[in-house]
Structure formats: structure tokens, C-alpha cells
Design a protein around this motif. Structure first.
Motif, short mmCIF file in Angstrom:
data_model
loop_
_atom_site.label_atom_id
_atom_site.label_comp_id
_atom_site.label_asym_id
_atom_site.label_seq_id
_atom_site.Cartn_x
_atom_site.Cartn_y
_atom_site.Cartn_z
N PRO A 35 0.84 -1.20 0.00
CA PRO A 35 0.00 0.00 0.00
C PRO A 35 0.87 1.24 0.00
CG PRO A 35 0.14 -0.91 2.21
CD PRO A 35 0.94 -1.82 1.33
N ALA A 36 0.43 2.30 -0.69
CA ALA A 36 1.22 3.52 -0.77
C ALA A 36 0.30 4.73 -0.81
CB ALA A 36 2.12 3.51 -2.00
N GLU A 37 0.57 5.71 0.07
CA GLU A 37 -0.21 6.94 0.09
C GLU A 37 0.33 7.91 -0.97
OE1 GLU A 37 -0.27 8.46 4.06
OE2 GLU A 37 -1.55 6.83 4.80
N ILE A 38 -0.57 8.49 -1.72
CA ILE A 38 -0.20 9.39 -2.81
C ILE A 38 0.22 10.74 -2.25
CG2 ILE A 38 -1.03 10.52 -4.91
CD1 ILE A 38 -3.11 8.20 -5.09
N PRO A 39 1.44 11.18 -2.51
CA PRO A 39 1.93 12.45 -1.94
C PRO A 39 1.18 13.66 -2.50
CG PRO A 39 3.75 11.08 -2.73
CD PRO A 39 2.48 10.49 -3.27
#
Length: 321
Positions: A35-39
Motif C-alpha cells: 500500500p502507498a499513500e499518494i503524496p
């Protein structure tokens, strides 16, 4: 295989329900779940989107990218899945219509290799520009929300939500409290990050949600009818069912179908007041509706049942042809 899931926030309820709870299912099937949070910054997004080249499948969860970011993601992603559970082409308040949102929404739908929609209504909209659209409902952890054999004294009507959706509850609050004035031990319980006057406030957490529902007597889901709300997936209603509660809800969108399993429809303030009074006076009816709703969720919306389907969908996306 590597699965990259891009989202606004991993703390977002939608991410937790639609992807976070399936991390172990993917890992057990041999996937690396990332999972990766969009900057917020353009440079940060460019760096993150380039990592899609290292993933077998990239999922874009709910985000409506502008042209440059979408082009970059499509260029790097080997296989792109778009997942959404709201009518994101519309605003959530008047004026609902937004040509800019519609353009961005259909742009990302068109760019995806596979689209996962939270209900049939949303899938119908997505199929305007993409043929490979599957309905993947938001699922419930039925073990976490198992019914309790004990409930609080009196009669507790419960609502779960967030500050942003409190106006939905406010629209029926007076009607509910008016009915409650004639019910011994009545209490309106709000499990959220804020609460209106006249309610018992329980700050949200997973444990508070489980305990607060287990000890209640009926779940409430008021919902106005609009372009945006007609795309709602009824997750709040499904949570009540999983906890063994009967439901009173507005027959808007998918709620009209879900209510058949264990709930009462209410449109006007008088109907809300009458429904609360009727269920408070009839424990046997409450119990019957609660059992029906719980069975319905176990059969059709349990996370454990749908996890293999989701893993299989993404696995088939990676298959030759």
C-alpha cells in the motif's frame, strides 16, 4: 507477484474495507502487498508513480488523477486497476454536477485495464467507457462484528459515521428523539468523530464500533437522495446487519435492495418516528429482522468469502491473453 495499491490515505475507511483487510489473503496467495499513500507534492507523485513499473498490478483506489499524473501512471503500470465505491463523478453536495470531475472520472475509467465498482449502479456508469467492469461490493468482517447475547438497558438506536456525514443524521434526529421520548431508557448512540446534541458520543475506534453495535437495539442509516448518494454502497447498513441489528434506513440507491434482508424503510420524519416506536415495542420482530440481516451478510458480504474472488480477479489479469 507484486501488488501496488495507491490511495489517498491508508487510514481511510474505504481503503481499510476494500483493500487493507485483504492484505493477508494476497500474501497467503504469494503476492507482495504494497500500500502507498499518494503524496501531495508533484515531485513526490512522480517518484511514486514511477514505481508502478516494478509491480505486476497497480490499483488506483478512488483517486481522480489529472491528465499528467494519469498519463504517467498509465505509462509505468503494467496492469492498471481502478477501484471506487462512490459516485465520484459528482460532488457530494450541491451543485452535484461538475464537468471537471466527470472528465477526470471517465478519463481514469477509460485508462484502466480493469475497473472494480462497489455496486451495480456504479458499474453501469463505468461501463459507458470501459467494457471490463466488475462489481466488487465492500465487505464486512462478520467475525469482528458478531452479535452479542447482551444489550444495554432500555432501547439504544445507533448511528456510525463521520463528521462529514453528520448532516444525514441531523435530518432525522428530531424525529428519532421525539419517538425516544416515549420509550423507557431510550438512547441515541453516535459512534463517530463528532456528535449532535441529545446523543451519546462514542469516539470511533474498531473496538468502540464493535462494542457499541453489539449492545444496541437498532441501527440507523438516514440518507438524502441525490446524484451522489444514489451511488452509495450501503456499508453502514451491512455493518448493522453483521452485528445482528435490525435497521431503519432511507430507501435510497442500493439500500432499497438491502433493506429486504432485515430492515424498515423510512422516508419522512413521521415514518422515522413510527419505525423507531414500532421496533422498540416489538422485541420479537427486532430479533427476527436481526437474524435475517446477519444471515444475509454472512452469505453475500463476508470478507472471508469474497477474498478469494478478489485475489482470483487480479491473478487472472496477469494471465496470458
Amino acid at each position: 507477484m507484486r501488488l501496488l495499491v495507491l490511495t489517498h490515505s491508508t487510514r481511510d475507511p474505504s481503503f481499510r474495507v476494500r483493500w487493507g483487510r485483504f492484505a493477508s489473503a494476497f500474501e497467503n496467495a504469494g503476492w507482495e502487498f504494497v500500500p502507498a499513500e499518494i503524496p501531495a507534492s508533484g515531485q513526490g507523485r512522480r517518484v511514486l508513480l514511477s514505481t508502478a513499473a516494478d509491480a505486476d498490478v497497480t490499483v488506483l483506489h478512488r483517486r481522480l488523477f489529472r491528465g499528467g499524473d494519469l498519463d504517467r501512471l498509465r505509462r509505468h503500470a503494467r496492469r492498471l486497476v481502478y477501484d471506487f465505491d462512490d459516485a465520484l463523478l459528482y460532488r457530494d453536495r450541491p451543485p452535484y454536477r461538475s464537468w471537471q470531475r466527470e472528465r477526470r472520472f471517465f478519463g481514469v475509467i477509460r485508462a484502466a485495464d480493469l475497473v472494480l465498482a462497489g455496486n451495480r449502479y456504479l458499474a453501469m456508469i463505468a461501463r459507458i467507457v470501459n467494457k471490463d467492469v466488475r462489481v466488487l461490493p465492500s465487505t464486512v468482517d462478520v467475525e469482528h462484528l458478531a452479535p452479542s447475547e447482551e444489550s444495554d438497558p432500555g432501547f439504544v438506536a445507533v448511528w456510525i459515521g463521520q463528521r462529514a456525514t453528520l448532516p444525514h443524521l441531523e435530518s432525522v434526529r428530531e424525529a428519532v428523539l421525539s419517538a425516544g421520548a416515549n420509550i423507557p431508557g431510550f438512547k441515541l448512540r453516535v459512534i463517530a468523530d463528532s456528535a449532535p446534541a441529545g446523543a451519546e458520543f462514542v469516539p470511533w475506534s474498531e473496538d468502540a464500533e464493535r462494542d457499541g453495535l453489539a449492545r444496541a437495539h437498532v441501527g440507523l442509516m438516514p440518507l438524502p437522495s441525490s446524484r451522489f448518494t444514489r451511488g452509495k454502497c450501503g456499508y453502514k447498513l451491512l455493518q448493522y446487519y453483521a452485528a445482528g441489528l435490525p435497521v431503519i434506513a432511507s430507501p435510497v440507491g442500493v439500500n432499497r435492495v438491502l433493506l429486504d434482508a432485515g430492515g424498515l424503510a423510512a422516508r419522512t420524519p413521521d415514518e422515522w418516528s413510527d419505525a423507531v416506536s414500532a421496533l422498540a415495542a416489538d422485541p420479537a420482530r427486532r430479533a427476527g429482522l436481526g437474524v435475517g440481516g446477519r444471515r444475509f451478510v454472512e452469505r453475500r458480504y463476508a470478507s472471508a468469502r469474497l477474498a478469494p474472488r478478489l485475489v482470483g480477479l487480479l491473478k487472472s489479469l496477469c494471465s496470458p491473453g
